[in-house]
Design a protein around this motif. Sequence first.
Motif, mmCIF file in Angstrom:
data_model
loop_
_atom_site.group_PDB
_atom_site.id
_atom_site.type_symbol
_atom_site.label_atom_id
_atom_site.label_comp_id
_atom_site.label_asym_id
_atom_site.label_seq_id
_atom_site.Cartn_x
_atom_site.Cartn_y
_atom_site.Cartn_z
ATOM 1 N N THR A 61 59.198 -46.213 3.571
ATOM 2 C CA THR A 61 58.318 -45.816 2.381
ATOM 3 C C THR A 61 56.692 -46.089 3.325
ATOM 4 N N THR A 62 55.662 -45.874 2.393
ATOM 5 C CA THR A 62 54.429 -46.096 3.008
ATOM 6 C C THR A 62 54.098 -47.275 2.012
ATOM 7 N N SER A 63 53.676 -47.212 0.920
ATOM 8 C CA SER A 63 53.255 -48.617 0.709
ATOM 9 C C SER A 63 54.142 -48.917 -1.262
ATOM 10 N N PHE A 64 53.276 -50.016 -1.420
ATOM 11 C CA PHE A 64 53.244 -49.834 -2.907
ATOM 12 C C PHE A 64 52.379 -50.711 -3.398
ATOM 13 N N ARG A 65 51.940 -49.790 -4.559
ATOM 14 C CA ARG A 65 50.378 -50.015 -4.876
ATOM 15 C C ARG A 65 50.575 -50.075 -6.368
ATOM 16 N N TYR A 66 49.296 -51.636 -6.935
ATOM 17 C CA TYR A 66 49.373 -52.076 -8.641
ATOM 18 C C TYR A 66 48.399 -51.542 -9.118
ATOM 19 N N PHE A 67 48.099 -50.692 -10.085
ATOM 20 C CA PHE A 67 46.940 -50.629 -10.824
ATOM 21 C C PHE A 67 46.959 -50.961 -12.711
ATOM 22 N N THR A 98 47.928 -47.312 -27.693
ATOM 23 C CA THR A 98 47.836 -46.077 -28.938
ATOM 24 C C THR A 98 47.466 -44.805 -28.345
ATOM 25 N N GLN A 99 47.003 -44.758 -26.650
ATOM 26 C CA GLN A 99 46.738 -43.560 -26.363
ATOM 27 C C GLN A 99 47.471 -43.475 -25.341
ATOM 28 N N PRO A 100 48.012 -42.860 -24.164
ATOM 29 C CA PRO A 100 48.644 -41.694 -23.325
ATOM 30 C C PRO A 100 48.057 -42.654 -21.787
ATOM 31 N N VAL A 101 48.421 -43.583 -20.749
ATOM 32 C CA VAL A 101 47.686 -43.818 -19.840
ATOM 33 C C VAL A 101 47.308 -42.577 -18.995
ATOM 34 N N LEU A 147 42.803 -46.061 -16.524
ATOM 35 C CA LEU A 147 42.927 -47.548 -15.499
ATOM 36 C C LEU A 147 41.740 -47.980 -14.592
ATOM 37 N N ASP A 148 41.904 -49.081 -13.986
ATOM 38 C CA ASP A 148 41.503 -49.223 -12.905
ATOM 39 C C ASP A 148 41.524 -48.774 -11.169
ATOM 40 N N LEU A 149 40.920 -47.846 -11.021
ATOM 41 C CA LEU A 149 41.455 -47.286 -10.061
ATOM 42 C C LEU A 149 41.997 -47.679 -9.083
ATOM 43 N N LEU A 194 47.223 -61.829 -11.471
ATOM 44 C CA LEU A 194 46.428 -60.600 -12.574
ATOM 45 C C LEU A 194 44.914 -60.985 -12.448
ATOM 46 N N PRO A 195 44.321 -60.010 -12.639
ATOM 47 C CA PRO A 195 43.287 -59.869 -12.391
ATOM 48 C C PRO A 195 42.369 -60.532 -13.801
ATOM 49 N N THR A 196 41.207 -60.727 -14.038
ATOM 50 C CA THR A 196 40.747 -61.372 -14.884
ATOM 51 C C THR A 196 39.923 -60.488 -15.845
ATOM 52 N N GLY A 197 39.750 -60.972 -16.653
ATOM 53 C CA GLY A 197 38.977 -59.911 -17.843
ATOM 54 C C GLY A 197 39.175 -58.910 -18.169
ATOM 55 N N ARG A 198 40.812 -59.317 -18.696
ATOM 56 C CA ARG A 198 41.181 -58.022 -19.857
ATOM 57 C C ARG A 198 41.488 -59.382 -20.535
ATOM 58 N N THR A 199 42.451 -58.458 -22.133
ATOM 59 C CA THR A 199 42.717 -59.383 -23.688
ATOM 60 C C THR A 199 43.816 -58.090 -23.739
ATOM 61 N N GLY A 200 44.380 -58.772 -24.841
ATOM 62 C CA GLY A 200 45.282 -58.144 -25.681
ATOM 63 C C GLY A 200 46.753 -56.683 -24.647
ATOM 64 N N HIS A 201 46.468 -56.035 -24.798
ATOM 65 C CA HIS A 201 47.446 -55.217 -24.504
ATOM 66 C C HIS A 201 47.675 -54.325 -23.314
ATOM 67 N N GLN A 202 48.044 -54.287 -22.226
ATOM 68 C CA GLN A 202 47.007 -53.794 -21.159
ATOM 69 C C GLN A 202 48.939 -53.279 -20.368
ATOM 70 N N VAL A 203 48.571 -52.164 -19.648
ATOM 71 C CA VAL A 203 49.778 -51.297 -18.044
ATOM 72 C C VAL A 203 49.380 -51.685 -17.171
ATOM 73 N N VAL A 204 50.303 -51.548 -16.594
ATOM 74 C CA VAL A 204 50.621 -51.571 -15.023
ATOM 75 C C VAL A 204 51.393 -50.830 -15.003
ATOM 76 N N VAL A 205 50.142 -49.656 -13.972
ATOM 77 C CA VAL A 205 51.249 -48.613 -13.443
ATOM 78 C C VAL A 205 51.359 -49.131 -11.640
ATOM 79 N N ALA A 206 52.376 -49.000 -11.074
ATOM 80 C CA ALA A 206 53.136 -49.854 -9.996
ATOM 81 C C ALA A 206 53.709 -48.060 -8.974
ATOM 82 N N VAL A 207 53.143 -48.115 -7.821
ATOM 83 C CA VAL A 207 53.390 -46.416 -7.439
ATOM 84 C C VAL A 207 53.845 -47.056 -6.094
#
Length: 195
Positions: A116-122, A131-134, A139-141, A164-177
């Motif tokens: 493994t090189t790394s794990f990254r979380y966006f 209601t839209q695809p990611v 995303l915050d890149l 977890l970052p601040t400044g978020r409300t409602g439904h959000q998605v974490v993309v882990a790589v």
Amino acid sequence: MRKRHVLAATLAAAAVPLGLAFPAQSHGYISTPPSRAALCAAGTVTGCGDIQWEPQSVEGPKGFPSGGPSDGTICAGGNSRFAQLDAPRGGNWPSTKVTAGQKLTFTWKFTARHATTSFRYFLTKAGYNATQPVTRANLDLTPFLTVPYNGAQPPTTLSHSATLPTGRTGHQVVVAVWEIADTGNAFYSCTDLTF
């Protein structure tokens, strides 16, 4: 002689269904908080297609965010077999309730341990429309957590804690790589959160 041929044919016929009953034992996914793949595997979400049997197989090209899967196919790792993971389902993916700034632990379950090189979380940006695809645009890149792994193999399960970052409300998605060191691929795992 005839008995041996009949026995061999019977054993071969039995082996085919058994081989199909057990999916390829490879790779990994986030089990907690439950990722979309984990929700499908548990039967919490239905209509998931093949991912219900292979939550560990969401593999796609590495190099995210400059490379990797195309926009709208990120949660499935660009793999059309698992396109159900990209469908927003009207913003109704089950989500884990969280608070901005809280510490959250992500646990990976591995069925094959890769160098493994790394794990990254966006995380999706403030104002993300569930209601839209990611896509990269929503995303915050800059990852909110990066865990270097320097070519080591992870154990069977592995947990990472992040604030977890601040400044978020409602439904959000974490993309882990999970980026693999010795292939051109990475594994993608999307987890839905409600702030």
